[in-house]
Design an enzyme around this catalytic site. Structure first.
Site, short mmCIF file in Angstrom:
data_model
loop_
_atom_site.label_atom_id
_atom_site.label_comp_id
_atom_site.label_asym_id
_atom_site.label_seq_id
_atom_site.Cartn_x
_atom_site.Cartn_y
_atom_site.Cartn_z
CD GLU A 71 -3.07 -0.99 0.35
OE1 GLU A 71 -3.38 0.16 -0.01
OE2 GLU A 71 -3.69 -2.00 -0.04
CB CYS A 112 -1.60 7.55 1.56
SG CYS A 112 -3.14 6.76 2.03
P1 NAD Z 1 8.16 4.56 5.31
O1 NAD Z 1 8.23 3.70 4.11
O2 NAD Z 1 9.30 5.44 5.62
O3 NAD Z 1 7.92 3.69 6.63
C1 NAD Z 1 6.91 2.73 6.74
C2 NAD Z 1 7.41 1.57 7.55
O4 NAD Z 1 8.54 1.01 6.93
C3 NAD Z 1 7.83 1.94 8.98
O5 NAD Z 1 7.30 0.98 9.87
C4 NAD Z 1 9.35 1.86 8.93
O6 NAD Z 1 9.93 1.44 10.15
C5 NAD Z 1 9.61 0.84 7.85
N1 NAD Z 1 10.86 1.10 7.15
C6 NAD Z 1 11.43 2.29 6.90
N2 NAD Z 1 12.59 2.14 6.23
C7 NAD Z 1 12.75 0.81 6.06
C8 NAD Z 1 13.75 0.00 5.47
N3 NAD Z 1 14.83 0.55 4.88
N4 NAD Z 1 13.60 -1.33 5.49
C9 NAD Z 1 12.52 -1.90 6.05
N5 NAD Z 1 11.54 -1.20 6.65
C10 NAD Z 1 11.65 0.13 6.67
O7 NAD Z 1 6.82 5.35 5.07
P2 NAD Z 1 6.22 6.49 5.96
O8 NAD Z 1 7.09 7.70 5.82
O9 NAD Z 1 5.89 5.98 7.31
O10 NAD Z 1 4.84 6.76 5.20
C11 NAD Z 1 4.73 7.68 4.15
C12 NAD Z 1 4.41 7.00 2.85
O11 NAD Z 1 3.43 6.02 3.04
C13 NAD Z 1 3.84 7.96 1.83
O12 NAD Z 1 4.38 7.66 0.56
C14 NAD Z 1 2.36 7.65 1.84
O13 NAD Z 1 1.68 7.96 0.67
C15 NAD Z 1 2.39 6.18 2.09
N6 NAD Z 1 1.14 5.73 2.68
C16 NAD Z 1 0.34 4.93 1.94
C17 NAD Z 1 -0.87 4.52 2.47
C18 NAD Z 1 -1.78 3.63 1.69
O14 NAD Z 1 -2.75 3.18 2.26
N7 NAD Z 1 -1.51 3.33 0.43
C19 NAD Z 1 -1.25 4.92 3.73
C20 NAD Z 1 -0.41 5.75 4.45
C21 NAD Z 1 0.80 6.15 3.92
#
Ligand code: NAD
Length: 459
Positions: free
Chosen positions: A213, A247
């Protein structure tokens, strides 16, 4: 933070629990969903407090978009689960007579759910509901960027479930990567496209299926034939709820030149109506999650001309609801997902040109069109692709238990909510059951003399 061996032990304990067969009982699943609903209700104040501490999330928004949302989804699943989980008979080809066929719905096993920080409660709980409904064990990894909510989710889950069944592993990306080294039966990830690639690579090592997602730049197109005041209100609400950290918030506006000036002035009016003359003092306006994102967003304010907003305060991580004019696709603000309270406005003369601009870019997670004209609505639906669409409003397609929610192309793969959540965590096992009272020899060698029957197979 759990040590690597503890993570391995936790994963193994859940595999053993799943092997006991307990989660396959429909009544067990229903009881767990009811327990979770009760826990969310008991923890309601702690949930809204944690969301306030992490994001300054107004209580009203926290209840509507995070807490009540979970309750509604649980009720919907409880109402439909018996029907969804039932064995499904299907027709069998006469070629295999006598036989009958059916689909058995089985849980995948043990799943990993990794969440982001913007709706840090519901974005791990809603996928979990699907995992429970489908009969799986689950490990949740909430975002470390919203530590109060992460801790709250951990407390709530540990008070409600046996950790061998469902548990929370808190921590940052190193913990997430440690988890990704383990073998799961499904990984459900919500977050950025960049990390989505890392998750998918890690999953590929174990051939683990993924739901991703993700995000992206969701366009909002406004034609001249709209109800101006309502449109302005619906756009401003969708953009600035949770301070734009949604998002599927409209990332940028593509507005028809004929209506631009009137729409802008209606939107300015709306911002004042919603958040007062000084939104910094509004109890109804969230803050930016951390200083890294505050700094990233503040840079965008240098692109184009600020029509309204633009004020910032680093200490309280406040960025005013901002409308930005005179931006181009070359500006930084148009090169990445904004994910904050800044709305750039681009204008167009023909709908075709707006569509072309959308289609030159990755498929968005959401797309919005404001127009009463059915032909234009159909044109946008036919000629563009997006994870989901709301016509004449923003955001709300996400809130229906009847609509699968997910991205397409770079905005994600797979979907959830309602039945789609159940399906995401379920394997549809196809079964054909032959009978012993007859065995026509036609398909067995020797084949000589049987070719004339082939014409019935392929006409
Ligand atoms: P992120 O990808 O930075 O983090 C999400 C999760 O991934 C966290 O739990 C984090 O600990 C983990 N993570 C971070 N870096 C990682 C790595 N290198 N390896 C493994 N895991 C890792 O995202 P965010 O900043 O929390 O969220 C923002 C993004 O999420 C935006 O692009 C937004 O559009 C998207 N988003 C999408 C939805 C949806 O339903 N499609 C909902 C909310 C947010």
């Amino acid at each position: 933070m759990l040590a690597s061996t503890e993570i391995k032990d936790t994963v193994q304990a859940q595999k053993d629990f799943f092997a006991s067969g307990k989660t396959k009982e429909i009544n067990f699943r229903k009881e767990q969903l009811q327990k979770l609903k009760q826990a969310i209700s008991d923890y309601q104040d702690s949930i809204t407090d944690a969301l306030f501490q992490d994001l300054g999330k107004p209580k009203f928004e926290a209840i509507v978009t995070e807490v009540a949302y979970c309750g509604e989804e649980i009720d919907y699943i409880l109402k439909h689960l018996d029907g969804w989980a039932k064995k499904k008979p299907v027709k069998t080809s006469l070629n295999f007579f006598p036989a009958n066929s059916f689909i058995v719905l089985e849980p995948l096993g043990q799943v990993l759910i990794i969440g982001p920080w913007n709706y840090p409660f519901q974005l791990v709980i809603i996928p979990l509901l699907g995992a429970i409904a489908a009969g799986n064990c689950a490990i949740l990894k909430p975002s470390e960027m919203t530590p109060n909510t992460s801790q709250l989710v951990s407390d709530l889950i540990s008070q409600t479930f046996d950790p061998d069944y469902i548990t929370v592993v808190e921590g940052d990306k190193t913990v997430a990567q440690e988890l990704l080294q383990q073998k799961f039966d499904h990984i459900f990830y919500t977050g950025s496209p960049a990390v989505g690639k890392i998750v998918m690579k890690a999953a590929a090592e174990n051939l683990t299926p993924v739901t991703l997602e993700l995000g992206g730049k969701s366009p909002c197109v406004v034609e001249p034939d709209v109800h101006l005041e309502y449109s302005a209100r619906r756009i401003i609400w969708g953009k600035f709820i949770n301070a734009g950290q949604t998002c599927i918030a409209p990332d940028y506006l593509l507005v028809h030149r004929d209506i631009k000036e009137q729409l802008v002035s209606a939107m300015k009016e709306c911002i004042r109506e919603f958040y007062g003359e000084n939104p910094a003092e509004s109890p109804d306006y969230a803050k930016i999650v951390n200083s890294k994102h505050f700094n990233r967003l503040s840079e965008f304010l240098g692109d184009g001309n600020i029509i309204i907003g633009g004020e910032t305060d680093a200490e309280s991580r406040y960025i005013a609801p901002t409308l930005l004019d005179s931006v181009s696709w070359d500006d930084a603000v148009m090169q990445e997902e904004i994910f904050g309270p800044i709305l750039p406005i681009l204008e167009y003369d023909e709908l075709e040109s707006a569509i072309a601009q959308i289609n030159e870019r990755p498929k968005p997670l959401a797309l919005y069109l404001f127009s009463k004209d059915k032909n234009k609505q159909n044109q946008i639906l036919q000629e563009t692709s997006a994870g989901g669409v709301t016509l004449n409003d923003t955001i709300i397609h996400i809130a229906s238990t009847e609509l699968p929610f997910g991205g397409v192309g770079e905005s994600g793969m797979g979907a959830y909510h309602g039945k789609a959540s159940f399906d995401t965590f379920t394997h549809y096992k196809s079964v054909t059951n032959r009978k012993f009272w007859l065995d026509i020899k036609l398909r067995y060698p020797p084949y000589a003399g049987k070719f004339k029957f082939l014409k019935f197979l392929f006409k």
